[in-house]
Motif scaffolding. Sequence first.
Motif, short mmCIF file in Angstrom:
data_model
loop_
_atom_site.label_atom_id
_atom_site.label_comp_id
_atom_site.label_asym_id
_atom_site.label_seq_id
_atom_site.Cartn_x
_atom_site.Cartn_y
_atom_site.Cartn_z
N CYS A 102 0.84 -1.20 0.00
CA CYS A 102 0.00 0.00 0.00
C CYS A 102 0.88 1.25 0.00
O CYS A 102 1.80 1.38 0.81
CB CYS A 102 -0.90 -0.01 1.24
N LYS A 103 0.58 2.17 -0.93
CA LYS A 103 1.37 3.40 -1.01
C LYS A 103 1.08 4.34 0.15
O LYS A 103 1.85 5.27 0.41
CB LYS A 103 1.07 4.11 -2.34
N ARG A 104 -0.01 4.09 0.88
CA ARG A 104 -0.39 5.00 1.98
C ARG A 104 0.17 4.53 3.31
O ARG A 104 0.86 5.29 4.01
CB ARG A 104 -1.91 5.11 2.05
N CYS A 105 -0.13 3.25 3.69
CA CYS A 105 0.32 2.77 5.01
C CYS A 105 1.52 1.84 4.94
O CYS A 105 2.13 1.50 5.95
CB CYS A 105 -0.83 2.09 5.74
N GLY A 106 1.84 1.35 3.73
CA GLY A 106 3.02 0.52 3.57
C GLY A 106 2.81 -0.95 3.82
O GLY A 106 3.77 -1.71 3.75
N ILE A 107 1.58 -1.39 4.11
CA ILE A 107 1.35 -2.79 4.39
C ILE A 107 1.56 -3.62 3.12
O ILE A 107 1.26 -3.18 2.01
CB ILE A 107 -0.09 -3.01 4.92
N SER A 108 2.17 -4.80 3.28
CA SER A 108 2.44 -5.68 2.15
C SER A 108 1.20 -6.49 1.80
O SER A 108 0.45 -6.90 2.68
CB SER A 108 3.60 -6.62 2.48
N PHE A 109 1.02 -6.69 0.51
CA PHE A 109 -0.10 -7.48 0.03
C PHE A 109 0.36 -8.90 -0.26
O PHE A 109 1.40 -9.12 -0.90
CB PHE A 109 -0.70 -6.89 -1.26
N GLY A 110 -0.39 -9.86 0.20
CA GLY A 110 -0.09 -11.25 -0.08
C GLY A 110 -1.01 -11.79 -1.16
O GLY A 110 -1.79 -11.06 -1.79
N GLU A 111 -0.96 -13.07 -1.33
CA GLU A 111 -1.80 -13.70 -2.34
C GLU A 111 -3.28 -13.66 -1.97
O GLU A 111 -4.15 -13.75 -2.84
CB GLU A 111 -1.36 -15.16 -2.53
N SER A 112 -3.55 -13.51 -0.66
CA SER A 112 -4.94 -13.52 -0.22
C SER A 112 -5.67 -12.23 -0.55
O SER A 112 -6.91 -12.19 -0.56
CB SER A 112 -5.01 -13.78 1.29
N HIS A 113 -4.93 -11.15 -0.78
CA HIS A 113 -5.58 -9.88 -1.12
C HIS A 113 -6.17 -9.95 -2.53
O HIS A 113 -5.50 -10.38 -3.48
CB HIS A 113 -4.58 -8.72 -1.04
N GLU A 114 -7.39 -9.52 -2.61
CA GLU A 114 -8.08 -9.57 -3.90
C GLU A 114 -7.68 -8.38 -4.78
O GLU A 114 -7.59 -7.24 -4.33
CB GLU A 114 -9.60 -9.56 -3.68
#
Length: 404
Positions: free
Chosen positions: A85-97
């Motif tokens: 996420c460009k805002r909070c920096g959280i990483s996206f995994g395969e589970s994110h749609e």
Amino acid sequence: MLRIVIILLLREIQYLRKRLASHKKNSSNSHKPPSRDDPFQKRGVPKRGASGRKPGGQKGHPGKARVMALPGQISQTIPHKPQSCKRCGISFGESHESVPAQKRQVWEIPEIKPSVIEHVFYSTTCSCGHRNRPDVPEWMYSGTGENLQALIAYLTGEGKLSRRIRQSILENVFHVPLALGAIQNRLEDTSHILQGACAELENELTNQPVVNIDETGYPHNKTLAWLWVFVTNSFALFTIRASRGSQVIRSVLGELFDGIIISDRFSAYLKYHKDRTCGLLQLCWAHIIRDVKALCTEPAYGSSKPFSLLMRQRIGTVFRIWHAHKHNTLSREQLIALTQPILLEMRSFLENNRNAPSQAVSKFSCQLLKKWEHLFVFLSHQGVEPTNNLTERSIRPAVQSRKL
């Protein structure tokens, strides 16, 4: 004594005018090709004033964009998903749609690898002792297939490339090594293959209602020959002949061609039309207008204004009406009715200029009046253009090939 001085001065003025006009000749007022124009000579083109509009496409102008390929035409699809996420920096995994938000298509050329086809010819020994082997087709000795030969012809005719550039493209782009002599041999083979199609087109020329004709010098077999082009609304036929005379037109179109010929004022076309008993001739107005422009310093009869200016005013009026007809604003009947008074005025103007003080104006007026019946065929006949520009454009690639 004074009269003699005046006569000598008038002759000197006329001589200097001719010298001045010859230095100002270019492709717009003579038969010189545009390639021979002086790049530092001003052509007298008026500069456009500031319109106040921004450059580029204006409001209401239909836009143009690259057409998107259909799903069946797509070779590969590469997904691009955000990693964090460009805002909070959280990483996206395969589970994110993730859902498709935008598509961009990139056109690419695959790596070109030539296809080398090997033909193996076997021999079989008969019970009689004779060894049998199939004959090798003539085309196989060239070592090039049909597609490669067609590509060489395309790079020559459409690309107008020199032999060395063609050789470089074949070797560096298509990875096909060919000698310059082999390229020339393939072109000659292509010419031989096309002879049948050319013969069919030549036979079809006699059935065409309108034929544009032009010719240009063309070196052939180390001698000066002539390249002739016959252009219709559907095809163009090129032929190289040893002569520039009317016998070439007679051999191609026949003695009794009843269509309309569009050409310049070269004597071969005038002689062919004079010798035949049917058909019409339309002389090219682009050539005539260039000759009119060349008389910009010559005075007209009974006027202080130049002959060129007064003649071009009358020509311009005719062509404004003609263009209105071309844009479907006027019917053919209206075109003829509106131009007739102008043609009468133009003829009267030329008749008066037979006696013009300028010998060049007098000679030019006599020439146009002599060919008057061939000047305005385009006004009364459908499908006839007032210029020979169609043939000029068709013959230009051949001239470029000759220069290469």
